[in-house]
Design a protein around this motif. Structure first.
Motif, PDB file in Angstrom:
ATOM      1  N   LEU A  29       0.837  -1.196   0.000  1.00  0.00           N
ATOM      2  CA  LEU A  29       0.000   0.000   0.000  1.00  0.00           C
ATOM      3  C   LEU A  29       0.874   1.249   0.000  1.00  0.00           C
ATOM      4  CD1 LEU A  29      -2.796   1.375   0.329  1.00  0.00           C
ATOM      5  CD2 LEU A  29      -2.445   1.233   2.809  1.00  0.00           C
ATOM      6  N   LEU A  30       0.670   2.099  -1.018  1.00  0.00           N
ATOM      7  CA  LEU A  30       1.343   3.395  -1.051  1.00  0.00           C
ATOM      8  C   LEU A  30       0.283   4.489  -1.160  1.00  0.00           C
ATOM      9  CD1 LEU A  30       4.420   2.847  -3.416  1.00  0.00           C
ATOM     10  CD2 LEU A  30       4.368   2.852  -0.924  1.00  0.00           C
ATOM     11  N   LEU A  31       0.528   5.602  -0.463  1.00  0.00           N
ATOM     12  CA  LEU A  31      -0.371   6.748  -0.466  1.00  0.00           C
ATOM     13  C   LEU A  31       0.315   7.908  -1.173  1.00  0.00           C
ATOM     14  CD1 LEU A  31      -1.390   6.692   3.331  1.00  0.00           C
ATOM     15  CD2 LEU A  31      -2.392   5.377   1.449  1.00  0.00           C
ATOM     16  N   GLN A  32      -0.436   8.662  -1.960  1.00  0.00           N
ATOM     17  CA  GLN A  32       0.120   9.826  -2.658  1.00  0.00           C
ATOM     18  C   GLN A  32      -0.251  11.088  -1.892  1.00  0.00           C
ATOM     19  OE1 GLN A  32      -1.470  10.987  -6.513  1.00  0.00           O
ATOM     20  NE2 GLN A  32       0.589  11.529  -7.209  1.00  0.00           N
ATOM     21  N   THR A  33       0.773  11.863  -1.527  1.00  0.00           N
ATOM     22  CA  THR A  33       0.533  13.086  -0.753  1.00  0.00           C
ATOM     23  C   THR A  33      -0.258  14.095  -1.568  1.00  0.00           C
ATOM     24  OG1 THR A  33       2.616  14.082  -1.471  1.00  0.00           O
ATOM     25  CG2 THR A  33       2.671  12.820   0.592  1.00  0.00           C
ATOM     26  N   SER A  34      -1.039  14.908  -0.863  1.00  0.00           N
ATOM     27  CA  SER A  34      -1.800  15.957  -1.542  1.00  0.00           C
ATOM     28  C   SER A  34      -1.057  17.293  -1.439  1.00  0.00           C
ATOM     29  CB  SER A  34      -3.207  16.071  -0.933  1.00  0.00           C
ATOM     30  OG  SER A  34      -3.120  16.210   0.459  1.00  0.00           O
ATOM     31  N   TYR A  35       0.202  17.253  -0.992  1.00  0.00           N
ATOM     32  CA  TYR A  35       1.019  18.459  -0.842  1.00  0.00           C
ATOM     33  C   TYR A  35       2.372  18.225  -1.513  1.00  0.00           C
ATOM     34  CZ  TYR A  35       2.986  15.500   2.788  1.00  0.00           C
ATOM     35  OH  TYR A  35       3.528  14.439   3.443  1.00  0.00           O
ATOM     36  N   GLY A  36       3.121  19.294  -1.691  1.00  0.00           N
ATOM     37  CA  GLY A  36       4.491  19.180  -2.214  1.00  0.00           C
ATOM     38  C   GLY A  36       4.530  18.543  -3.600  1.00  0.00           C
ATOM     39  N   THR A  37       5.430  17.588  -3.762  1.00  0.00           N
ATOM     40  CA  THR A  37       5.638  16.953  -5.065  1.00  0.00           C
ATOM     41  C   THR A  37       4.687  15.781  -5.301  1.00  0.00           C
ATOM     42  OG1 THR A  37       7.332  15.527  -4.121  1.00  0.00           O
ATOM     43  CG2 THR A  37       8.095  17.577  -5.152  1.00  0.00           C
ATOM     44  N   HIS A  38       3.730  15.583  -4.413  1.00  0.00           N
ATOM     45  CA  HIS A  38       2.766  14.477  -4.518  1.00  0.00           C
ATOM     46  C   HIS A  38       3.474  13.128  -4.581  1.00  0.00           C
ATOM     47  CE1 HIS A  38      -0.283  17.499  -4.964  1.00  0.00           C
ATOM     48  NE2 HIS A  38       0.203  17.926  -6.101  1.00  0.00           N
ATOM     49  N   HIS A  39       4.473  12.956  -3.738  1.00  0.00           N
ATOM     50  CA  HIS A  39       5.221  11.694  -3.734  1.00  0.00           C
ATOM     51  C   HIS A  39       4.401  10.582  -3.064  1.00  0.00           C
ATOM     52  CE1 HIS A  39       6.114  13.625   0.113  1.00  0.00           C
ATOM     53  NE2 HIS A  39       6.398  12.439   0.590  1.00  0.00           N
ATOM     54  N   TRP A  40       4.831   9.366  -3.287  1.00  0.00           N
ATOM     55  CA  TRP A  40       4.128   8.173  -2.785  1.00  0.00           C
ATOM     56  C   TRP A  40       4.931   7.555  -1.654  1.00  0.00           C
ATOM     57  CZ3 TRP A  40      -0.472   6.254  -4.945  1.00  0.00           C
ATOM     58  CH2 TRP A  40      -0.904   6.901  -6.121  1.00  0.00           C
ATOM     59  N   THR A  41       4.268   7.262  -0.538  1.00  0.00           N
ATOM     60  CA  THR A  41       4.934   6.614   0.604  1.00  0.00           C
ATOM     61  C   THR A  41       3.939   5.715   1.334  1.00  0.00           C
ATOM     62  OG1 THR A  41       4.321   8.250   2.289  1.00  0.00           O
ATOM     63  CG2 THR A  41       6.335   8.706   1.034  1.00  0.00           C
ATOM     64  N   PRO A  42       4.450   4.831   2.172  1.00  0.00           N
ATOM     65  CA  PRO A  42       3.567   4.142   3.111  1.00  0.00           C
ATOM     66  C   PRO A  42       3.025   5.166   4.123  1.00  0.00           C
ATOM     67  CG  PRO A  42       5.694   3.023   2.924  1.00  0.00           C
ATOM     68  CD  PRO A  42       5.824   4.358   2.258  1.00  0.00           C
ATOM     69  N   PRO A  43       1.954   4.845   4.848  1.00  0.00           N
ATOM     70  CA  PRO A  43       1.460   5.770   5.871  1.00  0.00           C
ATOM     71  C   PRO A  43       2.512   5.978   6.958  1.00  0.00           C
ATOM     72  CG  PRO A  43       0.206   3.698   5.884  1.00  0.00           C
ATOM     73  CD  PRO A  43       1.155   3.629   4.747  1.00  0.00           C
ATOM     74  N   LYS A  44       2.737   7.244   7.308  1.00  0.00           N
ATOM     75  CA  LYS A  44       3.707   7.577   8.351  1.00  0.00           C
ATOM     76  C   LYS A  44       3.450   8.995   8.827  1.00  0.00           C
ATOM     77  CE  LYS A  44       7.430   9.562   5.531  1.00  0.00           C
ATOM     78  NZ  LYS A  44       6.548  10.042   4.492  1.00  0.00           N
ATOM     79  N   GLY A  45       4.023   9.338   9.980  1.00  0.00           N
ATOM     80  CA  GLY A  45       3.874  10.697  10.472  1.00  0.00           C
ATOM     81  C   GLY A  45       4.688  10.947  11.719  1.00  0.00           C
TER      82      GLY A  45
END
Length: 148
Positions: A29-45
């Motif tokens: 599962l990868l999520l695409q950010t809605s900010y910045g360069t719209h990069h894809w990552t696993p959920p994290k924070g």
């Protein structure tokens, strides 16, 4: 001061793998950010005050992907720490590995993300443009293959 974040690399096993190799049926599962360069990552924070790292990983996964800890199985024996600079500040991200209990569970994105995808290893590495994330996904896949 260094920034600290934690997350889960989440995978699922498809019900009927396309071939006899079980690892062929694994998707990440990868999520695409809605900010910045719209990069894809696993959920994290970021870690909140009073939280331990694993609590952060589960909280962020719930906030960003709508997945409860009860819907996941934490996989023993895998933990990865990545270190890289973000806008000149050192950042540490710690990932654990978790499997979806039900491969068909709905993903509910927060406002922080605009899209998600379940991807086979090769495609996940293409979407995750950062080399250390690509290497981590490959390492996870090897880890899962070695457990078969």
């Amino acid at each position: 001061m260094a920034v600290r974040a934690c997350g889960l690399i989440i995978y699922r096993r498809l019900q009927s793998p396309p071939s006899s190799k079980v690892t062929d049926g694994i998707e990440y599962l990868l999520l695409q950010t809605s900010y910045g360069t719209h990069h894809w990552t696993p959920p994290k924070g970021h870690v909140d005050p009073g939280e331990d790292d694993l609590q952060t990983a589960f909280r962020e996964t719930q906030e960003e992907a709508g997945l409860q800890a009860s819907q996941l199985t934490l996989i023993e024996g895998y933990k990865k720490e990545l270190h890289y600079p973000v806008r000149g500040t050192p950042k540490t991200v710690i990932y654990w590995l978790a499997e979806m209990k039900d491969w068909n569970t709905e993903i509910k994105l927060s406002e922080e993300h605009q899209a998600f995808q379940w991807l086979k290893l090769e495609d996940a590495c293409k979407f995750a443009e950062y080399e250390d994330m690509q290497a981590t996904l490959k390492e996870v896949h090897q880890f899962l293959c070695s457990k078969e």
